[in-house]
Write a protein that holds these residues in place. Structure first.
Motif, short mmCIF file in Angstrom:
data_model
loop_
_atom_site.label_atom_id
_atom_site.label_comp_id
_atom_site.label_asym_id
_atom_site.label_seq_id
_atom_site.Cartn_x
_atom_site.Cartn_y
_atom_site.Cartn_z
N GLY A 1 0.77 -1.23 0.00
CA GLY A 1 0.00 0.00 0.00
C GLY A 1 0.79 1.27 0.00
N LEU A 2 2.13 1.20 -0.01
CA LEU A 2 2.97 2.38 0.05
C LEU A 2 3.73 2.57 -1.26
N ASN A 3 3.92 3.80 -1.66
CA ASN A 3 4.76 4.11 -2.81
C ASN A 3 6.20 3.87 -2.41
N THR A 4 6.89 3.03 -3.17
CA THR A 4 8.23 2.63 -2.74
C THR A 4 9.03 2.15 -3.95
N VAL A 5 10.16 1.54 -3.66
CA VAL A 5 11.04 0.97 -4.70
C VAL A 5 11.23 -0.51 -4.37
N ARG A 6 11.04 -1.36 -5.37
CA ARG A 6 11.26 -2.80 -5.20
C ARG A 6 11.96 -3.33 -6.45
N CYS A 7 12.38 -4.57 -6.39
CA CYS A 7 12.87 -5.24 -7.60
C CYS A 7 11.71 -5.47 -8.56
N VAL A 8 12.00 -5.41 -9.84
CA VAL A 8 10.95 -5.62 -10.84
C VAL A 8 10.37 -7.03 -10.68
N SER A 9 9.10 -7.17 -10.92
CA SER A 9 8.43 -8.46 -10.73
C SER A 9 8.78 -9.44 -11.85
N PRO A 10 8.86 -10.73 -11.53
CA PRO A 10 9.11 -11.75 -12.56
C PRO A 10 8.13 -11.67 -13.73
N ILE A 11 6.85 -11.51 -13.44
CA ILE A 11 5.87 -11.21 -14.49
C ILE A 11 5.32 -9.82 -14.22
N ASN A 12 5.45 -8.94 -15.19
CA ASN A 12 5.03 -7.56 -14.97
C ASN A 12 4.30 -7.00 -16.18
N ALA A 13 3.33 -6.16 -15.92
CA ALA A 13 2.56 -5.49 -16.97
C ALA A 13 2.13 -4.14 -16.44
N ASN A 14 2.29 -3.11 -17.25
CA ASN A 14 1.95 -1.75 -16.82
C ASN A 14 1.32 -1.01 -17.99
N ASN A 15 0.13 -0.46 -17.75
CA ASN A 15 -0.57 0.31 -18.78
C ASN A 15 -0.79 -0.51 -20.05
N VAL A 16 -1.28 -1.72 -19.87
CA VAL A 16 -1.60 -2.56 -21.03
C VAL A 16 -3.10 -2.89 -21.01
N GLU A 17 -3.54 -3.50 -22.08
CA GLU A 17 -4.95 -3.87 -22.20
C GLU A 17 -5.06 -5.20 -22.94
N ASN A 18 -6.03 -6.00 -22.50
CA ASN A 18 -6.31 -7.28 -23.16
C ASN A 18 -5.11 -8.24 -23.08
N ILE A 19 -4.87 -8.74 -21.86
CA ILE A 19 -3.78 -9.70 -21.66
C ILE A 19 -4.30 -10.91 -20.90
N ALA A 20 -3.59 -12.03 -21.06
CA ALA A 20 -4.03 -13.25 -20.39
C ALA A 20 -2.84 -14.15 -20.09
N ILE A 21 -2.99 -14.95 -19.05
CA ILE A 21 -2.09 -16.08 -18.77
C ILE A 21 -3.00 -17.29 -18.64
N THR A 22 -2.85 -18.26 -19.53
CA THR A 22 -3.78 -19.39 -19.60
C THR A 22 -3.03 -20.72 -19.69
N GLY A 23 -3.80 -21.81 -19.67
CA GLY A 23 -3.23 -23.14 -19.79
C GLY A 23 -3.10 -23.84 -18.46
N ASN A 24 -2.53 -25.03 -18.49
CA ASN A 24 -2.43 -25.86 -17.29
C ASN A 24 -1.01 -26.02 -16.78
N GLY A 25 -0.11 -25.15 -17.20
CA GLY A 25 1.27 -25.24 -16.75
C GLY A 25 1.48 -24.64 -15.38
N ILE A 26 2.76 -24.53 -15.01
CA ILE A 26 3.15 -24.06 -13.68
C ILE A 26 4.12 -22.88 -13.83
N ILE A 27 3.93 -21.86 -12.99
CA ILE A 27 4.83 -20.71 -12.94
C ILE A 27 5.42 -20.64 -11.54
N ASP A 28 6.74 -20.74 -11.45
CA ASP A 28 7.44 -20.81 -10.16
C ASP A 28 8.36 -19.60 -10.02
#
Length: 564
Positions: free
Chosen positions: A135-162
């Motif tokens: 909840g705070l504005n801060t600095v962190r390491c970039v996320s492994p999966i990241n999206a900013n200001n996008v539209e119409n995206i998906a993560i689908t299927g039966n695989g695994i993300i670790d």
């Protein structure tokens, strides 16, 4: 004569059958009936759609096996599909090691059966970025999966993300067996000065020692953040300021911090996921929906180290300045195994939370079932929350918990920690924009078996919990219901079987109404106390002997209790 054990087994059998029937009723939840029986005007969520174009990451040099990083292959595949107007990026069966994956609009990342994406444990792959965390504005390491200001995206299927979270996370000795702790310490890393916390690196330890406010290192300046980079764990999936999002099918697991974090997003569908984190993972939340609008969360399972399904809207001034509530959300047919809370609102709710429907969920051994938390300084209004058809079993603390003195502690206390469930000093504080407010919360058909405490309500003396209703519910617990600083609690057709305590305790609360309130089988009946308590009403048919069944505390106004 039935023994206590046989009665408990009977309750467990009835509860199991109830869960089975509930599951049968909800298994058909889909896009067509997800909107049925919603108590507010819920907009229909805008859905994703993609062109037929598709590529595989192997088309861009992807190499399976978990040894070679495929960061460039993912980036090139996403860029290719984006330039073609959108489509599907396929991850075939195999183990795919990679650095961060950054989304562009109109991308469906599809994991085929047997596909495993493993994110690199090399911290150099994750540069520092400005973001929001807890909840705070801060600095962190970039996320492994990241999206900013996008539209119409998906993560689908039966695989695994670790997310390779074990490489990032500190671990407390209290969370491990002796053998596990010895193995962890021998693997490398460093220990805190009191030897109670293991850190993966010196930088991680320095970051912890530089923080007074949870996970934000506020004792050092921005120029020094690079030296504590290892401490600045990212959430695994960060989706910010985006629209039309679908997460459907995969397993998300082992995140460095929170698992899935949509922030300031609109039109989300989150379904058919398995979300997993080790039970000892600090900040190992499942789903944190923050300042989001128009969302569906259904047919998922969670087994995590912190809160499972959590709604937030920013913390303190940062959250109030943002001023974006989480609103218009349907949560149906989810199962939660381990978690601090099954469904949670707060504690970072300074922008407000409203118009939420939760139904047909099962919580099995979560520390708390339904958890509402905040504290002075937050501000924000939580209102119009509708909860129904919830089954819980083996809850070690409270099935339902409201705490407006939240101190950041786990519901299950560690050695040496003091509980924040005690009655607080009745000190009135001026009501300002920093005062949190929880009101208009309606629950029905809540069934709880073999658990510690039924319900704990604790508001603030200057801002009571207001207008909370529990109907048609059953609680088989050791302790019953406690209401502190509450105004307008309604208990209708509620059965409490509190084996070790009072069925109902009321302290400094008003406008409490219980009708068809069954407390047979409880060790004690009702206790009412507090000089500020008033208008506590019971049905005459529920109270056969007022003097024996209602214990009155000293200082209670003689007209505070009414039997009608």
């Amino acid at each position: 004569m039935k023994t206590k054990q046989s009665q408990s087994l009977l309750a467990l059998f009835i509860f199991t059958i109830t869960c089975h029937i509930s599951a049968q009723k909800t298994v058909q939840i889909n896009e067509q009936n997800i909107y049925e029986n919603i108590e507010f005007n819920m907009p229909k969520v805008n859905t994703t759609s993609f062109p037929d174009y598709q590529v595989s990451i192997t088309d861009f040099g992807g190499i399976t096996g978990g040894i070679v990083k495929n960061t460039d292959a993912f980036a090139k595949a996403i860029n290719d599909v984006s330039t073609k107007g959108g489509g599907k990026v396929i991850v075939p069966r195999g183990v795919w090691l990679t650095g961060p994956i950054s989304f562009k609009s109109n991308i469906n990342l599809h994991l085929e059966d047997g596909a495993l994406i493993v994110f690199s444990d090399d911290f150099d792959d994750y540069p520092l970025v400005k973001t929001s965390f807890e909840g705070l504005n801060t600095v962190r390491c970039v996320s492994p999966i990241n999206a900013n200001n996008v539209e119409n995206i998906a993560i689908t299927g039966n695989g695994i993300i670790d997310g390779s979270g074990d490489a990032w996370r500190p671990v407390k000795v209290s969370k491990m067996t002796d053998g596990q702790w010895k193995k962890l310490v021998n693997s490398g890393g460093v220990l805190s000065k009191d030897k109670k916390i293991w850190f993966p690196s010196e930088g991680s330890k320095k970051g912890y020692e530089s923080s007074t406010n949870f996970n934000v290192p506020d004792l050092i300046n921005e120029a020094e953040l690079q030296s504590v980079k290892d401490f600045l764990r990212p959430v695994m999936v960060s989706i910010v300021n985006s629209k039309r999002i679908l997460l459907d099918g995969p397993t998300f697991q082992n995140s460095p911090a929170w698992n899935i974090h949509p922030l300031m997003c609109e039109d989300l569908i989150i379904r058919n996921l398995k979300v997993r984190n080790p039970w000892y993972s600090q900040n190992g939340d499942g789903l944190d929906l923050e300042s989001c609008k128009n969302a569906l969360v259904y047919n998922n399972t969670f087994d995590v180290g912190d809160d499972a399904i959590c709604f937030k809207s920013g913390k303190d001034k940062d959250g109030r300045d943002r001023g974006i509530p989480t609103e218009n959300v349907i949560v149906k047919n989810n199962i939660v195994y381990h978690a601090h809370g099954g469904f949670v609102i707060g504690s970072e709710m300074s922008g407000g939370v409203k118009n939420i429907h939760i139904s047909n969920c099962t919580f099995i051994g979560t520390d708390v079932g339904l958890r509402f938390k905040s504290t002075r300084g937050r501000g924000g209004i939580v209102e119009n929350i509708y909860i129904s058809n919830i089954d819980m079993i083996h809850i070690p603390t409270e099935a339902i918990r409201f705490n407006l003195y939240y101190s950041g502690k786990s519901p299950v206390l560690e050695e040496g920690e003091a509980s924040d469930n005690k009655i607080q000093e009745e000190k009135l504080v001026e009501v300002t924009e920093e005062t949190p407010s929880f009101r208009n919360i309606f629950m029905k058909n809540i069934h709880v078996a073999d658990s510690e405490t039924a319900i704990f309500f604790m508001g603030l003396p200057e801002m009571n919990l207001k207008n909370i209703s529990i109907e048609d519910s059953f609680f088989e617990t050791k302790k019953g219901i406690t209401a502190i600083d509450a105004d307008g609690i309604t208990l209708k057709n509620v059965k409490i079987k509190a084996s070790d305590d009072f069925a109902l305790t009321v302290y400094n609360s008003k406008n409490i109404k219980a009708s068809n309130f069954n407390f047979k089988g409880s060790k004690s009946a009702i206790k009412v106390l507090g000089s500020k308590t008033s208008n506590v009403q019971f049905d005459k048919k529920d109270i056969s002997n007022e003097k024996e069944q209602i214990q009155q505390g000293m200082g209670l106004n003689k007209n505070a209790i009414k039997i009608k």
